[in-house]
Design an enzyme around this catalytic site. Structure first.
Site, PDB file in Angstrom:
ATOM      1  N   TYR A 158    -104.165 -55.915  17.703  1.00  0.00           N
ATOM      2  CA  TYR A 158    -104.247 -54.505  18.073  1.00  0.00           C
ATOM      3  C   TYR A 158    -104.343 -53.641  16.828  1.00  0.00           C
ATOM      4  CZ  TYR A 158    -102.574 -49.913  19.475  1.00  0.00           C
ATOM      5  OH  TYR A 158    -102.429 -48.575  19.659  1.00  0.00           O
ATOM      6  N   HIS A 225     -96.024 -54.245  17.822  1.00  0.00           N
ATOM      7  CA  HIS A 225     -96.420 -53.752  19.145  1.00  0.00           C
ATOM      8  C   HIS A 225     -95.745 -54.543  20.258  1.00  0.00           C
ATOM      9  CE1 HIS A 225     -99.325 -51.295  21.586  1.00  0.00           C
ATOM     10  NE2 HIS A 225     -99.154 -50.520  20.531  1.00  0.00           N
ATOM     11  N   GLU A 249     -92.679 -51.988  12.720  1.00  0.00           N
ATOM     12  CA  GLU A 249     -92.656 -51.151  13.923  1.00  0.00           C
ATOM     13  C   GLU A 249     -92.590 -51.980  15.204  1.00  0.00           C
ATOM     14  OE1 GLU A 249     -95.813 -48.201  16.169  1.00  0.00           O
ATOM     15  OE2 GLU A 249     -95.946 -48.441  13.993  1.00  0.00           O
ATOM     16  N   HIS A 325     -94.470 -40.698  16.987  1.00  0.00           N
ATOM     17  CA  HIS A 325     -95.697 -41.398  17.354  1.00  0.00           C
ATOM     18  C   HIS A 325     -96.885 -40.438  17.272  1.00  0.00           C
ATOM     19  CE1 HIS A 325     -97.945 -43.907  20.618  1.00  0.00           C
ATOM     20  NE2 HIS A 325     -98.095 -44.470  19.435  1.00  0.00           N
TER      21      HIS A 325
END
EC number: 4.2.1.-
Length: 417
Positions: A158, A225, A249, A325
């Protein structure tokens, strides 16, 4: 009591960047005085519009727009069941628009209403990706030449909003030269296939290459993710310690946040979480127990500026920094809201930024200025951004489900996107 009243609430849908966006416009009985707010939940864009038009608008018309806290609190409980992403985004659009109105009434930018500037510019991180280590390195060098000092690095998975291709995972996997996924069954269910084990093995190779070639003068971020098992996430965080990431993250899914305690006990890699959070019960224990270093909620999905400012202050008291975000599926109005929070929060950490194309900047006059890895807001009252509704109408929303959310593991099992 103020004589100012809300007279109309409308939802504007537009997709000038190729991604469905929702903006709330609240009009008042004072001619020319209105506010804008971001209510973008791209994957359920029409559901949010319905929530605003059919429920929030009748609830708001006739109310005093200066009573931001009261409207937020009563809006949250007005449906009894609360803290879902659809109603939170609807409420966010309202909340941001009310802050915009309040700033215009005061003749002050929203960041001044929140306490004033804590810094002169907002440091940003951008996205870089590639099919192999060399391609990622080349893309990082290009961003460094633009002045960026923080970059998110992804390879063969991703890629996030840093690419113009909306079929993000499919594109990245097709380009991945150094990741060998497991074979799939003969008949494959339609979807975007992804091998979490092969991915996890590739990440240390990527950062070993990048540190050897680029040194430690550039800050690296990596986004898991939430797509690996908790044990794999722990092993990955431990392995990446030597490469000194700015942060890792979303190493685990919100459903698995109890594993963060074990991760924290075994790794010193800084952790960022919050993109999928929708209510206080998800972030509070992580902050209370110092299980994360950065909180990065999607501001519209937690209900707007009002709860985000409270979250920033609560994080400050516990030594946690903000990293809101900032993907492509956030309107420029939401980008500005993030940055007003950034400017006014002493515990600001970093701001994710997705470049805006010319169409976005044309539809939304007043977008932030980006210069050598920093963002600068104008000093106009309110959020400082507007929308050209006629131009917005030229970019209708499609309302489809993005392909990257249709993720599957090699054997065909539905996976977290």
């Amino acid at each position: 009591m103020s004589n100012l009243k809300i007279t109309n609430v409308k939802t504007i849908l537009t997709a000038p960047g190729g991604i469905d966006l929702a903006v709330v416009k609240i009009e008042t009985n004072e001619p020319g005085l209105y506010g804008l707010g971001c209510a973008t939940f791209t994957q359920r864009i029409f559901a949010v519009k319905s929530a605003i038009d059919e429920y929030m608008a009748p609830f708001l018309v006739g109310k005093d727009p200066t009573r931001i806290e009261d409207i937020w609190q009563s809006g949250v409980v007005s449906g009894y069941w609360r803290n879902g992403p659809i109603m939170n985004n609807a409420l966010s659009g309202v909340d941001m628009a009310l802050w915009d109105i309040k700033g215009k009434l005061a003749g002050m930018p929203v960041y001044d209403l929140l306490g004033g500037k804590c810094r002169d510019g907002i440091p940003l991180y951008c996205h870089t990706d590639g099919g192999d280590e060399v391609e990622v390195e080349d893309n990082i060098r290009a961003r460094m030449e633009e002045g960026y000092q923080y970059v998110r690095c992804q390879m063969g998975m991703y890629g996030g909003a840093g690419t113009d291709d909306l079929k993000l995972i499919a594109t990245q996997l097709a380009r991945a030269k150094n990741i060998q996924p497991k074979r799939s069954p003969r008949s494959k269910t339609p979807g975007i296939y992804f091998d979490p084990d092969a991915y996890a093995k590739s990440v240390p190779r990527l950062f070993d290459h990048l540190r050897n070639k680029l040194g430690f003068g550039i800050e690296f971020i990596h986004d898991v993710h939430e797509r690996v098992t908790p044990v794999t996430a722990i092993n990955l965080a431990k392995t990446l310690e030597q490469y000194q990431l700015f942060y890792l993250e979303d190493p685990v899914a919100p459903e698995n946040i109890d594993w963060l305690k074990m991760l924290r006990q075994q790794s010193s890699t800084p952790i960022s979480m919050g993109e999928l959070f929708v209510n206080v019960n998800e972030w509070k224990p992580l902050i209370d127990n110092r299980l994360i270093d950065y909180i990065r909620c999607h501001v519209s999905t937690i209900g707007g500026i009002t709860p985000a400012k409270k979250l920033a202050v609560y994080s400050e008291l516990n030594g946690v920094r903000t990293a809101w975000h900032g993907p492509g599926d956030i309107s420029p109005v939401g980008v500005c809201a993030n940055m007003h929070l950034d400017l006014s929060s002493p515990n600001f950490g970093i701001q994710e930024y997705t470049p805006m194309n010319d169409a976005l900047r044309d539809v939304f006059p007043g977008c932030p200025e980006i210069d050598h890895g920093y963002a600068y807001l104008n000093d106009k009252p309110g959020l400082g951004i507007d929308i050209d509704e006629a131009k917005a109408a030229k970019y209708p929303c499609e309302g489809g489900i993005p392909s990257w959310t249709m993720a599957r593991t090699p054997d065909g099992t539905a996976s977290r996107p």
